[in-house]
Design a protein around this motif. Structure first.
Motif, PDB file in Angstrom:
ATOM      1  N   PRO A 183       7.675  -8.223  -3.870  1.00 27.00           N
ATOM      2  CA  PRO A 183       7.552  -8.956  -5.138  1.00 27.00           C
ATOM      3  C   PRO A 183       6.132  -9.456  -5.356  1.00 27.00           C
ATOM      4  O   PRO A 183       5.380  -9.683  -4.402  1.00 27.00           O
ATOM      5  N   GLU A 184       5.758  -9.648  -6.610  1.00 29.85           N
ATOM      6  CA  GLU A 184       4.398 -10.062  -6.943  1.00 29.85           C
ATOM      7  C   GLU A 184       4.030 -11.401  -6.312  1.00 29.85           C
ATOM      8  O   GLU A 184       2.874 -11.631  -5.946  1.00 29.85           O
ATOM      9  N   PHE A 185       5.010 -12.294  -6.171  1.00 30.93           N
ATOM     10  CA  PHE A 185       4.679 -13.627  -5.654  1.00 30.93           C
ATOM     11  C   PHE A 185       4.336 -13.609  -4.165  1.00 30.93           C
ATOM     12  O   PHE A 185       3.884 -14.610  -3.615  1.00 30.93           O
ATOM     13  N   ALA A 186       4.506 -12.471  -3.501  1.00 30.46           N
ATOM     14  CA  ALA A 186       4.163 -12.392  -2.079  1.00 30.46           C
ATOM     15  C   ALA A 186       2.700 -12.745  -1.843  1.00 30.46           C
ATOM     16  O   ALA A 186       2.346 -13.334  -0.813  1.00 30.46           O
ATOM     17  N   SER A 187       1.841 -12.414  -2.798  1.00 26.45           N
ATOM     18  CA  SER A 187       0.407 -12.696  -2.653  1.00 26.45           C
ATOM     19  C   SER A 187       0.110 -14.196  -2.685  1.00 26.45           C
ATOM     20  O   SER A 187      -0.995 -14.612  -2.311  1.00 26.45           O
ATOM     21  N   GLU A 188       1.070 -15.010  -3.125  1.00 30.42           N
ATOM     22  CA  GLU A 188       0.862 -16.449  -3.211  1.00 30.42           C
ATOM     23  C   GLU A 188       1.208 -17.182  -1.917  1.00 30.42           C
ATOM     24  O   GLU A 188       0.959 -18.384  -1.798  1.00 30.42           O
ATOM     25  N   LEU A 189       1.775 -16.477  -0.957  1.00 27.52           N
ATOM     26  CA  LEU A 189       2.102 -17.118   0.315  1.00 27.52           C
ATOM     27  C   LEU A 189       0.836 -17.544   1.044  1.00 27.52           C
ATOM     28  O   LEU A 189      -0.229 -16.926   0.912  1.00 27.52           O
ATOM     29  N   ASP A 190       0.946 -18.598   1.820  1.00 32.77           N
ATOM     30  CA  ASP A 190      -0.179 -19.092   2.611  1.00 32.77           C
ATOM     31  C   ASP A 190      -0.742 -17.956   3.464  1.00 32.77           C
ATOM     32  O   ASP A 190       0.015 -17.235   4.128  1.00 32.77           O
ATOM     33  N   PRO A 191      -2.053 -17.758   3.479  1.00 23.57           N
ATOM     34  CA  PRO A 191      -2.650 -16.665   4.261  1.00 23.57           C
ATOM     35  C   PRO A 191      -2.346 -16.745   5.756  1.00 23.57           C
ATOM     36  O   PRO A 191      -2.462 -15.724   6.455  1.00 23.57           O
ATOM     37  N   SER A 192      -1.980 -17.915   6.237  1.00 23.96           N
ATOM     38  CA  SER A 192      -1.675 -18.039   7.667  1.00 23.96           C
ATOM     39  C   SER A 192      -0.323 -17.415   8.024  1.00 23.96           C
ATOM     40  O   SER A 192      -0.029 -17.223   9.207  1.00 23.96           O
ATOM     41  N   ILE A 193       0.487 -17.103   7.025  1.00 21.51           N
ATOM     42  CA  ILE A 193       1.781 -16.469   7.272  1.00 21.51           C
ATOM     43  C   ILE A 193       1.588 -14.961   7.404  1.00 21.51           C
ATOM     44  O   ILE A 193       0.964 -14.325   6.558  1.00 21.51           O
ATOM     45  N   THR A 194       2.108 -14.398   8.467  1.00 26.95           N
ATOM     46  CA  THR A 194       2.056 -12.953   8.650  1.00 26.95           C
ATOM     47  C   THR A 194       3.094 -12.301   7.755  1.00 26.95           C
ATOM     48  O   THR A 194       4.275 -12.659   7.796  1.00 26.95           O
ATOM     49  N   GLN A 195       2.649 -11.333   6.941  1.00 29.52           N
ATOM     50  CA  GLN A 195       3.552 -10.598   6.068  1.00 29.52           C
ATOM     51  C   GLN A 195       3.528  -9.113   6.416  1.00 29.52           C
ATOM     52  O   GLN A 195       2.451  -8.533   6.586  1.00 29.52           O
ATOM     53  N   LEU A 196       4.698  -8.524   6.506  1.00 30.26           N
ATOM     54  CA  LEU A 196       4.817  -7.094   6.756  1.00 30.26           C
ATOM     55  C   LEU A 196       5.944  -6.532   5.904  1.00 30.26           C
ATOM     56  O   LEU A 196       6.985  -7.175   5.735  1.00 30.26           O
ATOM     57  N   HIS A 197       5.748  -5.361   5.363  1.00 28.96           N
ATOM     58  CA  HIS A 197       6.865  -4.629   4.784  1.00 28.96           C
ATOM     59  C   HIS A 197       7.506  -3.814   5.909  1.00 28.96           C
ATOM     60  O   HIS A 197       6.840  -3.447   6.879  1.00 28.96           O
ATOM     61  N   SER A 198       8.792  -3.534   5.773  1.00 26.59           N
ATOM     62  CA  SER A 198       9.474  -2.749   6.809  1.00 26.59           C
ATOM     63  C   SER A 198       8.785  -1.406   7.034  1.00 26.59           C
ATOM     64  O   SER A 198       8.853  -0.846   8.135  1.00 26.59           O
ATOM     65  N   ASN A 199       8.096  -0.899   6.018  1.00 21.50           N
ATOM     66  CA  ASN A 199       7.361   0.353   6.156  1.00 21.50           C
ATOM     67  C   ASN A 199       6.236   0.244   7.181  1.00 21.50           C
ATOM     68  O   ASN A 199       5.849   1.241   7.795  1.00 21.50           O
ATOM     69  N   ASP A 200       5.704  -0.973   7.362  1.00 22.79           N
ATOM     70  CA  ASP A 200       4.579  -1.191   8.278  1.00 22.79           C
ATOM     71  C   ASP A 200       4.994  -1.867   9.577  1.00 22.79           C
ATOM     72  O   ASP A 200       4.183  -1.971  10.502  1.00 22.79           O
ATOM     73  N   TYR A 201       6.227  -2.333   9.636  1.00 29.79           N
ATOM     74  CA  TYR A 201       6.704  -2.990  10.855  1.00 29.79           C
ATOM     75  C   TYR A 201       6.939  -1.953  11.949  1.00 29.79           C
ATOM     76  O   TYR A 201       7.511  -0.895  11.702  1.00 29.79           O
TER      77      TYR A 201
END
Length: 375
Positions: A139-157
Motif C-alpha cells: 500500500p502507498e502508506f507503507a512509505s510513511e512508516l518510521d525508517p527504523s522499521i524493517t519492511q519487506l515484501h514476501s517477494n523479498d523475504y
C-alpha cells in the motif's frame, strides 16, 4: 546493429507454464524458442523464501511427460522444484534462452516483435508465460512508516536473518502470510493482520489432506471453471483475494503464539502501522504478504484487458489479437490453472490451438531460425 531471429512461436517465460507449452509444441514439430530472464531454469522458484515447500504432494507436481522424481507423498522444497524444471528442460531438449530479459512486445507488419536489449525476435505467435509474481504490491502508506522499521515484501523475504529483534507485523493472512508468520514466531512476537480467507478442512500433509487434494484437482478442473456459473462467480475472488490457509491453519498459528487479528492494516500513525479498528502497533518489522498485481505495460499494442487487470482470453487465446496467447495466469480457465497439476492441461490447449492455426511440417526442428542484422 540489432540481431533478428524469426520463429514460428516465441514463448516469454521459462517457468512451469512456458516449459509445458514448449513440450507440447515440440511434440507437434513446431519451431519455437523460450525466452527467460533468469540465469538458470527454475530460478523463479529458487529465489523465493528459504523454507518454502510446495503445497501439493510430489505425485501432483510433475509436468507433462515427466513425473516429479520424489516419493509420491512428500512435499518438495522450492529448490527441488527449481531443479526439476531445469532437468525437465534438459530432458526434452527445450530451446530455452536464459538471461534474456524481454522489455517489450510490439507488432510490425502483421508479425509480433519481442525486444530484449540488443536482441529482436519476430514471430507469428507469442505465448506470454511470465506469471504474475513480477509486480509486488504494497500500500502507498507503507512509505510513511518510521525508517527504523524493517519492511519487506514476501517477494523479498528469504529468512529470519533479515528481521530485527522485536515485535513483527505480518500483513496479509493467506497461505504465504501464515507461512512467514509461523516461521517468524519462533523468535519474534508476531501479529498477523488481515481478513479471514478460510482454511482447508484437514492438514495438507496427511492422508486425508492428500485425498482432499485429489478431489480439489478434479473439482478445480471440471466444476470450477469459466464455463460454469459457479466458476465464473469464484474467479474474481480467487484473483483479487487471498487463498485459504494451507500448511498452517488457525490452530497451528494459535499454538505458535501468533496474535491473529482480523482487522486490516490501513494506515500509519506517528510512524507506526495502524489497524482499521484504531489500534496502533509498536513493531520493529513489517512483512507485506499483500500479493502481486498484473502488469502487462510491456505489451505495446492494444489488446483487451478486463476490469481485474488480466487479459481477456479463453483457454489462453486472445481473440482481440490473433496469435497472442497467455499461460500460467491465475484461473486462466479453471481454479486448477494455478496448480502445477493444472498447468499441463492449459498448456496443451494453447499448443493445440497454435498447431491448428498454423500447421507446419512435422520434421521441422525447434532450432530452424532465420538470422539477420538490421540497423
Amino acid at each position: 546493429m540489432q540481431q533478428v531471429e524469426r520463429y514460428e512461436t516465441v514463448i516469454v517465460g521459462g517457468g512451469q507454464a512456458g516449459l509445458s507449452v514448449g513440450y507440447h509444441l515440440k511434440r507437434q514439430g513446431h519451431p519455437f524458442v523460450i525466452l527467460d530472464a533468469s540465469e538458470r531454469v527454475g530460478d523463479s522458484w529458487r529465489e523465493r523464501w528459504d523454507s518454502l515447500r510446495l503445497y501439493s504432494p510430489a505425485s501432483r507436481d510433475g509436468l507433462p511427460g515427466m513425473p516429479f522424481p520424489a516419493p509420491r507423498t512428500t512435499y518438495p522444497t522450492k529448490d527441488e522444484m527449481g531443479d526439476y524444471l531445469d532437468a525437465y528442460a534438459t530432458c526434452f531438449e527445450l530451446p530455452v534462452r536464459s538471461g534474456v530479459t524481454v522489455e517489450m512486445l510490439t507488432k510490425e507488419n502483421g508479425r509480433y516483435v519481442v525486444g530484449a536489449g540488443a536482441e529482436r525476435f519476430e514471430a507469428d505467435n507469442v505465448v506470454v508465460a511470465t506469471g504474475v509474481f513480477k509486480r509486488p504490491y504494497t500500500p502507498e502508506f507503507a512509505s510513511e512508516l518510521d525508517p527504523s522499521i524493517t519492511q519487506l515484501h514476501s517477494n523479498d523475504y528469504r529468512n529470519l536473518s533479515q528481521l530485527q529483534a522485536g515485535p513483527t507485523l505480518v500483513v496479509g493472512a493467506s497461505h504465504s502470510g501464515s507461512d512467514i508468520a509461523y516461521e517468524a514466531a519462533a523468535s519474534h512476537d508476531v501479529v498477523l493482520s488481515g481478513t479471514d480467507t478460510g482454511q482447508i478442512p484437514v492438514p495438507i500433509e496427511s492422508r486425508r489432506g492428500r485425498m482432499g487434494f485429489r478431489v480439489l484437482v478434479f473439482a478445480g478442473t471440471h466444476i470450477l471453471n469459466v464455463d460454469t456459473p459457479l466458476g465464473r462467480k469464484m474467479r474474481p475472488h480467487v484473483r483479487q483475494g487471498g487463498g485459504p490457509l494451507l500448511r498452517y491453519r488457525r490452530k497451528d498459528l494459535l499454538a505458535a503464539g501468533i496474535e491473529r487479528v482480523l482487522a486490516r492494516t490501513v494506515g500509519v500513525e506517528r510512524g507506526l502501522p495502524v489497524l482499521d479498528d484504531g489500534r496502533v502497533l509498536d513493531v520493529r518489522n513489517v512483512v507485506w504478504c499483500t500479493g502481486f498485481r498484473p502488469d502487462f505495460s510491456w505489451v505495446r499494442f492494444p489488446f483487451e484487458i478486463g476490469d481485474d487487470g488480466y487479459p481477456v482470453q479463453y483457454r489462453g487465446r486472445v481473440a482481440s489479437s490473433p496469435g497472442l496467447y497467455f499461460a500460467g495466469l491465475p484461473f486462466l480457465h479453471s481454479f486448477a490453472s494455478m496448480l502445477i497439476a493444472g498447468t499441463g492441461r492449459d498448456a496443451e490447449r494453447v499448443a493445440r490451438h497454435i498447431v491448428k492455426e498454423r500447421p507446419v511440417q512435422l520434421d521441422a526442428r525447434p532450432d530452424d531460425v532465420v538470422r539477420a542484422a538490421v540497423s
